[in-house]
Enzyme design. Structure first.
Site, PDB file in Angstrom:
ATOM      1  N   GLU A 104       0.693  -1.168  -0.006  1.00 22.18           N
ATOM      2  CA  GLU A 104      -0.315   0.060  -0.056  1.00 22.18           C
ATOM      3  C   GLU A 104       0.731   1.447  -0.239  1.00 22.18           C
ATOM      4  O   GLU A 104       2.329   0.914   0.118  1.00 22.18           O
ATOM      5  CB  GLU A 104      -0.677  -0.249   1.247  1.00 22.18           C
ATOM      6  CG  GLU A 104      -0.310   0.320   2.467  1.00 22.18           C
ATOM      7  CD  GLU A 104      -0.357  -0.171   4.055  1.00 22.18           C
ATOM      8  OE1 GLU A 104      -2.338  -0.455   3.857  1.00 22.18           O
ATOM      9  OE2 GLU A 104      -0.569   0.741   4.379  1.00 22.18           O
ATOM     10  N   HIS A 155       4.668   0.938  -0.100  1.00 21.32           N
ATOM     11  CA  HIS A 155       5.748  -0.607   1.231  1.00 21.32           C
ATOM     12  C   HIS A 155       4.983  -2.029   1.384  1.00 21.32           C
ATOM     13  O   HIS A 155       3.581  -1.964   1.556  1.00 21.32           O
ATOM     14  CB  HIS A 155       5.995   0.442   2.798  1.00 21.32           C
ATOM     15  CG  HIS A 155       4.435   1.049   3.667  1.00 21.32           C
ATOM     16  ND1 HIS A 155       3.414   2.275   1.944  1.00 21.32           N
ATOM     17  CD2 HIS A 155       3.859   0.562   4.286  1.00 21.32           C
ATOM     18  CE1 HIS A 155       2.787   2.192   3.011  1.00 21.32           C
ATOM     19  NE2 HIS A 155       2.609   1.290   4.334  1.00 21.32           N
ATOM     20  N   HIS A 173       4.865   6.344   8.199  1.00 22.79           N
ATOM     21  CA  HIS A 173       5.297   5.927   8.933  1.00 22.79           C
ATOM     22  C   HIS A 173       6.733   5.639  10.116  1.00 22.79           C
ATOM     23  O   HIS A 173       7.979   5.867   8.550  1.00 22.79           O
ATOM     24  CB  HIS A 173       5.251   3.727   8.213  1.00 22.79           C
ATOM     25  CG  HIS A 173       4.011   3.495   8.122  1.00 22.79           C
ATOM     26  ND1 HIS A 173       2.338   3.858   8.946  1.00 22.79           N
ATOM     27  CD2 HIS A 173       3.361   2.887   6.402  1.00 22.79           C
ATOM     28  CE1 HIS A 173       1.123   3.104   8.241  1.00 22.79           C
ATOM     29  NE2 HIS A 173       1.823   3.013   7.436  1.00 22.79           N
ATOM     30  N   HIS A 193       0.356   5.840   1.015  1.00 25.73           N
ATOM     31  CA  HIS A 193      -0.355   6.622   1.558  1.00 25.73           C
ATOM     32  C   HIS A 193       0.200   8.245   1.726  1.00 25.73           C
ATOM     33  O   HIS A 193       1.462   8.106   1.952  1.00 25.73           O
ATOM     34  CB  HIS A 193      -1.298   6.254   2.678  1.00 25.73           C
ATOM     35  CG  HIS A 193      -0.481   5.359   3.598  1.00 25.73           C
ATOM     36  ND1 HIS A 193       0.852   6.374   4.385  1.00 25.73           N
ATOM     37  CD2 HIS A 193      -0.773   4.369   3.559  1.00 25.73           C
ATOM     38  CE1 HIS A 193       1.140   4.799   4.960  1.00 25.73           C
ATOM     39  NE2 HIS A 193       0.523   3.802   5.071  1.00 25.73           N
ATOM     40  N   CYS A 225       5.404   0.869  14.882  1.00 28.38           N
ATOM     41  CA  CYS A 225       4.481   1.769  13.814  1.00 28.38           C
ATOM     42  C   CYS A 225       3.501   2.683  14.348  1.00 28.38           C
ATOM     43  O   CYS A 225       2.893   3.052  14.843  1.00 28.38           O
ATOM     44  CB  CYS A 225       3.771   0.584  12.834  1.00 28.38           C
ATOM     45  SG  CYS A 225       3.611   1.823  10.730  1.00 28.38           S
TER      46      CYS A 225
HETATM   47 MN    MN Z   1       0.803   1.263   5.396  1.00 31.45          MN
END
Ligand code: MN
Length: 156
Positions: free
Chosen positions: A70, A110, A76, A72, A124
């Protein structure tokens, strides 16, 4: 909004009760089943505070398991806490092990995989308010698969 009420709001100490399990922290589904591709991975929300405006989650995958491929807008900050495996960050694949740090910038593809024969878990940190993950389109996948190493690594 995701419901994180499984984690009590205030606790001065939550001791580890078993390997990477903590008092009063529920072991939850990683994501809603069928909402995205993933395998043998769980989620625990360790910190979730409106004043801090971030969450600290612990994700753990069984041997052979993987997170969703994914990207975004939000980033992270990751620390591998248990075991070892591999991480895709953009177009690079890294071998990762306990206490390694992984930085995933915004809008960067990632994926984590427990490529060894034991579980791999990582902490995370994310913003509390964040955009929804995007899944790769067929065109995105064609682009990623133009790199043979990435093509061999990704699971989706
Ligand atoms: Mn992610």
């Amino acid at each position: 909004m995701t419901d994180f009420t499984e984690t009590p709001a205030v606790a001065p100490l939550r001791a580890e009760t078993d390997t990477c399990r903590w008092q009063s922290v529920g072991v939850m589904a990683y994501k809603e089943e069928g909402s995205a591709p993933f395998k043998d991975i769980t989620r625990q929300t360790l910190f979730d505070d409106p004043d801090l405006k971030c969450q600290v989650r612990y994700f753990e995958m069984a041997a052979g398991g993987h997170s969703t491929l994914e990207r975004h807008e939000h980033m992270h900050a990751v620390m591998i806490l248990r075991g070892e495996g591999h991480a895709l960050v953009g177009t690079r694949i890294f071998a990762v092990k306990e206490r390694d740090l992984v930085n995933i910038p915004g809008m960067t593809w990632h994926q984590f995989r427990a490529t060894g024969d034991a579980p791999m878990g990582f902490l995370c940190v994310v913003n509390q308010e964040r955009d929804k993950p995007q899944l790769p389109t067929e065109e995105d996948l064609r682009g990623m698969r133009s790199d043979a190493e990435v093509a061999a690594f990704i699971r989706c």
